[in-house]
Structures are given as structure tokens and as C-alpha cells.
Design a protein around this motif. Structure first.
Motif, mmCIF file in Angstrom:
data_model
loop_
_atom_site.group_PDB
_atom_site.id
_atom_site.type_symbol
_atom_site.label_atom_id
_atom_site.label_comp_id
_atom_site.label_asym_id
_atom_site.label_seq_id
_atom_site.Cartn_x
_atom_site.Cartn_y
_atom_site.Cartn_z
ATOM 1 N N GLU A 11 -15.881 12.595 58.709
ATOM 2 C CA GLU A 11 -15.803 13.405 59.900
ATOM 3 C C GLU A 11 -17.419 13.764 60.350
ATOM 4 O O GLU A 11 -17.701 13.585 61.586
ATOM 5 N N ILE A 12 -18.139 14.322 59.384
ATOM 6 C CA ILE A 12 -19.312 14.767 59.795
ATOM 7 C C ILE A 12 -20.494 13.551 60.241
ATOM 8 O O ILE A 12 -21.226 13.729 61.235
ATOM 9 N N LEU A 13 -20.249 12.422 59.621
ATOM 10 C CA LEU A 13 -21.127 11.438 59.829
ATOM 11 C C LEU A 13 -20.731 10.834 61.351
ATOM 12 O O LEU A 13 -21.403 10.439 62.144
ATOM 13 N N ALA A 14 -19.379 10.568 61.324
ATOM 14 C CA ALA A 14 -18.860 10.364 62.731
ATOM 15 C C ALA A 14 -19.269 11.005 63.931
ATOM 16 O O ALA A 14 -19.667 10.483 65.018
ATOM 17 N N VAL A 15 -19.245 12.203 63.705
ATOM 18 C CA VAL A 15 -19.719 13.208 64.894
ATOM 19 C C VAL A 15 -21.260 12.939 65.012
ATOM 20 O O VAL A 15 -21.868 12.720 66.219
ATOM 21 N N PRO A 62 -28.567 -1.469 68.265
ATOM 22 C CA PRO A 62 -29.787 -0.658 67.712
ATOM 23 C C PRO A 62 -29.519 0.664 67.135
ATOM 24 O O PRO A 62 -30.008 1.073 66.059
ATOM 25 N N VAL A 63 -28.869 1.412 67.811
ATOM 26 C CA VAL A 63 -28.501 3.027 67.599
ATOM 27 C C VAL A 63 -27.360 3.006 66.331
ATOM 28 O O VAL A 63 -27.918 3.756 65.197
ATOM 29 N N ILE A 64 -26.658 1.981 66.051
ATOM 30 C CA ILE A 64 -25.833 1.872 65.095
ATOM 31 C C ILE A 64 -26.564 1.549 63.845
ATOM 32 O O ILE A 64 -26.334 2.056 62.595
ATOM 33 N N GLU A 65 -27.351 0.460 63.985
ATOM 34 C CA GLU A 65 -28.337 0.042 62.785
ATOM 35 C C GLU A 65 -29.442 1.120 62.386
ATOM 36 O O GLU A 65 -29.394 1.182 61.026
ATOM 37 N N GLU A 66 -29.959 1.867 63.357
ATOM 38 C CA GLU A 66 -30.778 3.062 62.756
ATOM 39 C C GLU A 66 -29.877 3.962 62.333
ATOM 40 O O GLU A 66 -30.359 4.669 61.085
ATOM 41 N N PHE A 67 -28.720 4.499 62.520
ATOM 42 C CA PHE A 67 -27.867 5.371 61.937
ATOM 43 C C PHE A 67 -27.648 4.958 60.677
ATOM 44 O O PHE A 67 -27.678 5.840 59.628
ATOM 45 N N MET A 69 -29.229 2.719 58.447
ATOM 46 C CA MET A 69 -30.307 2.952 57.524
ATOM 47 C C MET A 69 -30.825 4.214 57.323
ATOM 48 O O MET A 69 -31.371 4.587 56.119
ATOM 49 N N SER A 70 -30.159 5.398 58.069
ATOM 50 C CA SER A 70 -30.760 7.059 57.652
ATOM 51 C C SER A 70 -29.697 7.533 56.978
ATOM 52 O O SER A 70 -30.075 8.434 56.432
ATOM 53 N N ILE A 71 -28.528 6.751 56.206
ATOM 54 C CA ILE A 71 -27.578 7.577 55.336
ATOM 55 C C ILE A 71 -27.501 6.686 53.976
ATOM 56 O O ILE A 71 -28.259 5.998 54.050
#
Length: 71
Positions: A11-15, A62-67, A69-71
Motif C-alpha cells: 500500500e505504501i508503494l501504491a500511494v 515513463p513515470v512508471i518506469e522511473e518509479f 527503477m527507484s525501488i
């Protein structure tokens, strides 16, 4: 025009992802089947799912891919 699932998990990552997508003016549908607020004895094991409209995928990717790569 249908919805496509772009995330299923914590849930935290989803938010965090939802906030990033909304900052890019992309509408997000959240499906949270956790009922721990209603029945505290039920564990919150079910993942939160995020959906977007198919037509927004090119803008959201692009937003999804950046996210990811950051986790």
C-alpha cells in the motif's frame, strides 16, 4: 477505452506511485481489498492495485518506469 493494471503490491508503494502519476495529470483508480480497518482481526495481506485508462499509458509509462527503477 478500458482500464489496465499498472501496479499490484504494498500500500505504501501504491500511494507513492499514485501521487507521481497524479502529479503528471494521470487519473488513477485504486483497488484496495484490505478490510483490516473494518475487521481488525483480518490481516492486510492482499495487495493494493492501481489502474489507469489505456489511453493514458503512453504518458504514464515513463513515470512508471522511473518509479520501478527507484525501488
Amino acid at each position: 477505452m478500458g482500464l489496465i493494471k499498472i501496479f499490484s503490491g504494498n500500500e505504501i508503494l501504491a500511494v507513492i506511485l499514485k501521487d507521481k502519476l497524479e502529479a503528471a495529470n494521470i487519473n488513477v483508480v485504486v483497488r484496495n481489498n484490505n478490510q483490516s480497518n473494518v475487521l481488525p482481526s483480518i490481516s492486510a495481506d492482499k495487495p493494493v492495485e492501481l489502474f489507469i485508462h489505456e489511453t493514458d499509458f503512453h504518458k504514464a509509462n515513463p513515470v512508471i518506469e522511473e518509479f520501478r527503477m527507484s525501488i
